[in-house]
Design an enzyme around this catalytic site. Structure first.
Site, PDB file in Angstrom:
ATOM      1  CB  CYS A 125      -3.892  -0.217  -6.909  1.00 39.72           C
ATOM      2  SG  CYS A 125      -2.106  -0.155  -6.976  1.00 39.72           S
ATOM      3  NE  ARG A 160      -1.179  -1.473   3.753  1.00 38.15           N
ATOM      4  CZ  ARG A 160      -1.183  -1.366   5.087  1.00 38.15           C
ATOM      5  NH1 ARG A 160      -2.230  -0.904   5.710  1.00 38.15           N
ATOM      6  NH2 ARG A 160      -0.123  -1.724   5.796  1.00 38.15           N
TER       7      ARG A 160
HETATM    8  C1  UDX Z   1      -4.045  -0.983  -2.588  1.00 35.99           C
HETATM    9  C2  UDX Z   1      -3.964  -2.338  -1.868  1.00 35.99           C
HETATM   10  O1  UDX Z   1      -4.343  -2.166  -0.492  1.00 35.99           O
HETATM   11  C3  UDX Z   1      -2.554  -2.908  -1.978  1.00 35.99           C
HETATM   12  O2  UDX Z   1      -2.493  -4.205  -1.385  1.00 35.99           O
HETATM   13  C4  UDX Z   1      -2.184  -3.012  -3.468  1.00 35.99           C
HETATM   14  O3  UDX Z   1      -0.869  -3.499  -3.648  1.00 35.99           O
HETATM   15  C5  UDX Z   1      -2.310  -1.651  -4.133  1.00 35.99           C
HETATM   16  O4  UDX Z   1      -3.643  -1.149  -3.945  1.00 35.99           O
HETATM   17  P1  UDX Z   1      -3.330   1.530  -2.073  1.00 35.99           P
HETATM   18  O5  UDX Z   1      -3.885   1.874  -3.415  1.00 35.99           O
HETATM   19  O6  UDX Z   1      -2.006   2.093  -1.678  1.00 35.99           O
HETATM   20  O7  UDX Z   1      -3.209  -0.062  -1.904  1.00 35.99           O
HETATM   21  O8  UDX Z   1      -4.410   2.047  -0.985  1.00 35.99           O
HETATM   22  P2  UDX Z   1      -5.375   1.411   0.113  1.00 35.99           P
HETATM   23  O9  UDX Z   1      -4.828   1.704   1.455  1.00 35.99           O
HETATM   24  O10 UDX Z   1      -5.723   0.023  -0.177  1.00 35.99           O
HETATM   25  O11 UDX Z   1      -6.673   2.340  -0.099  1.00 35.99           O
HETATM   26  C6  UDX Z   1      -7.330   2.392  -1.365  1.00 35.99           C
HETATM   27  C7  UDX Z   1      -8.498   3.348  -1.334  1.00 35.99           C
HETATM   28  O12 UDX Z   1      -9.551   2.818  -0.526  1.00 35.99           O
HETATM   29  C8  UDX Z   1      -8.189   4.731  -0.757  1.00 35.99           C
HETATM   30  O13 UDX Z   1      -8.816   5.712  -1.559  1.00 35.99           O
HETATM   31  C9  UDX Z   1      -8.795   4.694   0.629  1.00 35.99           C
HETATM   32  O14 UDX Z   1      -9.198   5.965   1.099  1.00 35.99           O
HETATM   33  C10 UDX Z   1     -10.006   3.808   0.387  1.00 35.99           C
HETATM   34  N1  UDX Z   1     -10.487   3.128   1.604  1.00 35.99           N
HETATM   35  C11 UDX Z   1      -9.710   2.206   2.219  1.00 35.99           C
HETATM   36  C12 UDX Z   1     -11.770   3.398   2.081  1.00 35.99           C
HETATM   37  O15 UDX Z   1     -12.499   4.238   1.533  1.00 35.99           O
HETATM   38  N2  UDX Z   1     -12.207   2.713   3.185  1.00 35.99           N
HETATM   39  C13 UDX Z   1     -11.453   1.778   3.819  1.00 35.99           C
HETATM   40  O16 UDX Z   1     -11.941   1.188   4.800  1.00 35.99           O
HETATM   41  C14 UDX Z   1     -10.162   1.516   3.328  1.00 35.99           C
END
Ligand code: UDX
Length: 450
Positions: free
Chosen positions: A278, A154
């Site tokens: 992603c 992440r």
């Molecule tokens: C993600 C995956 O978690 C990771 O394993 C993969 O390799 C790449 O994609 P990342 O894109 O860095 O990682 O962000 P992540 O922390 O997963 O959050 C993604 C999105 O979901 C963000 O916009 C975040 O705000 C949103 N989110 C996350 C929510 O709205 N609610 C949540 O409970 C968790």
């Protein structure tokens, strides 16, 4: 072990730096000359907590180059390809960089060199097999094996996720190649490296799984995982909307659900939806794959639709409280797609800025570190004003929108905020502020499903 990493983006840099930190000699190949000279000076050009610290600690084991270095490549046992696979207009992943990197590697490798090429870039199911076919004749004369080794890090937690992963997945056709990957990752699998000082939480977790499968299954693990996390968020967002209708509280519902160990509490935070480099790209690519193979995957389509709808709902909520947005001034707090990153790619916050401006609002936006990137996507204008100082962004606004849950926002002096805004109205798109405290200070507070 000698390792070459092709690609100096988030994944390539984190992988290369972490592998050198745990003891390997790594050459990172980055084509962009400006990026390369910054890297050579120890400047990563990306905001990733702790990564610069690890780079300094492993400086003697890392080299950078702007094209594949024949000598270093031919001395490498492992070659990791971590180039970008951006989305094409139809949602499919663009494999141009991957093909170019693969071709460059194969053409620079001497025939007698025994090496494993690990594809870490996120690639559609079947890419590994397709490469085997496409480069089959070149590969016949080589002793090179290639495997799929997807990345699960992440942004903002990239170092932790790389050094303390839940699992390492290897999709391979050959047992020796699996053995080499196991050896490369053995300090991480056995957690035999020195814990970096800045990592304090989560180090007690179980040692990672090492999962060996076919290249196709490994490729699908990556997409299926990201799509599942995205649909988990979309699910709680739809439940949040239902909570508003029936008068329930989504946070209590998420807690009640998440304490069931089969469900888990993570990725059940309701809000304005998911974004980043992603989830949007990977859900689109997975949908394209399903279309190509005549499979419906309706659940992922629904997750994408809900993610769009939630932003509509949020803007409508602002409109129904504030009235016509034409000429109204709105403070937008947070522009990155999540905290701890300056990345604004497919950020829900940026999408909201766009929707608000289209409705005639004047947006005063701020972010602790993402302003520079935001300016590149939506240039400053008479409709979008970027402020370094959060209190300047809040001055005289008709309402405040919390769009990224930066911890800074809950530490604001809300007495002062109450004095400088025109109306004491807060829409918390990330459910990160204390509703009761704010209501006690005379604010009208609206969260998502709260
Ligand atoms: C993600 C995956 O978690 C990771 O394993 C993969 O390799 C790449 O994609 P990342 O894109 O860095 O990682 O962000 P992540 O922390 O997963 O959050 C993604 C999105 O979901 C963000 O916009 C975040 O705000 C949103 N989110 C996350 C929510 O709205 N609610 C949540 O409970 C968790």
């Amino acid at each position: 072990m000698n390792i070459t990493v092709i690609g100096g983006g988030y994944v390539g840099l984190t992988t290369g730096i972490c592998l050198s930190y745990v003891g390997h000699d790594v050459n990172i190949v980055e084509k962009d000359l400006a990026k390369l000279s910054a890297l050579e000076l120890g400047n990563l050009l990306i905001y990733e907590p702790g990564l610069d610290n690890l780079l300094q600690k492993s400086r003697s084991r890392i080299t950078f180059s702007n094209k594949v270095n024949r000598n270093l490549l031919n001395g490498s046992e492992l070659i990791v390809i971590a180039v970008g696979t951006p989305p094409k207009d139809d949602g499919d992943a663009d494999l141009t960089f991957l093909h170019a990197a693969f071709e460059e590697v194969i053409s620079c490798l001497d025939e007698d060199v025994q090496a494993v090429v690990a594809i870490k870039s996120t690639v559609p199911v079947g890419t590994n097999d397709m490469l085997a076919e496409k480069f089959g004749s070149m590969l016949l004369s080589h002793r090179v094996q290639f495997v799929s080794n997807p990345e699960f890090l992440r942004e903002g937690h990239a170092v932790y996720d790389t050094l303390y992963p839940d699992r390492i997945v290897v999709g391979a056709r050959d047992r020796d190649a699996v053995g080499l990957l196991r050896e490369a990752y053995s300090p991480i699998l056995q957690r035999s490296f020195v814990k970096p000082d800045f990592i304090t939480d989560g180090i007690e977790k179980d040692l990672p799984y090492f999962i060996v499968t076919t290249p196709k299954s490994a490729e699908l693990v990556k997409y299926a995982s990201n799509a599942f996390l995205a649909l988990k968020i979309s699910y709680i967002n739809e439940i949040a909307l239902l909570c508003e209708k029936v008068g329930a509280n989504v946070e209590d519902v998420a807690l009640g659900m998440g304490t069931d160990s089969r469900i888990g509490r993570s990725f059940l935070n309701a809000g304005i939806g998911w974004g980043g480099s992603c989830f949007p790209k990977d859900t689109s690519a997975l949908i394209r794959t399903s279309e190509k193979h005549g499979s419906e995957l309706s659940i992922v389509r629904a997750a994408v639709k809900v993610n769009d709808n939630i932003k509509d709902y949020f803007v409508k909520n602002v409109e129904s409280t504030l009235g016509d947005l034409q000429g109204k001034s709105v403070a937008v707090l947070g522009l990155s797609f999540k905290p701890d990153t300056d990345d604004v790619r497919d950020s829900p916050a940026m999408e909201l800025v766009d929707r608000l401006v289209k409705k005639g609002a004047i947006v005063k936006a701020t972010d602790p570190i993402a302003l520079e990137n935001a300016r590149k996507v939506v240039p400053e204008s008479d409709k979008v004003i970027y402020e370094e100082d959060v209190y300047k962004a809040l001055e005289g606004v008709d309402c405040v929108l919390i769009t990224t849950e930066w911890p800074q926002w809950s530490k604001l002096d809300f007495d002062r905020v109450g004095r400088i805004v025109r109306q004491k109205l807060i829409f918390d798109g990330r459910n990160c502020l204390d509703k009761e405290v704010l209501e006690g200070l005379g604010f009208i507070y609206k969260g998502v499903g709260r």
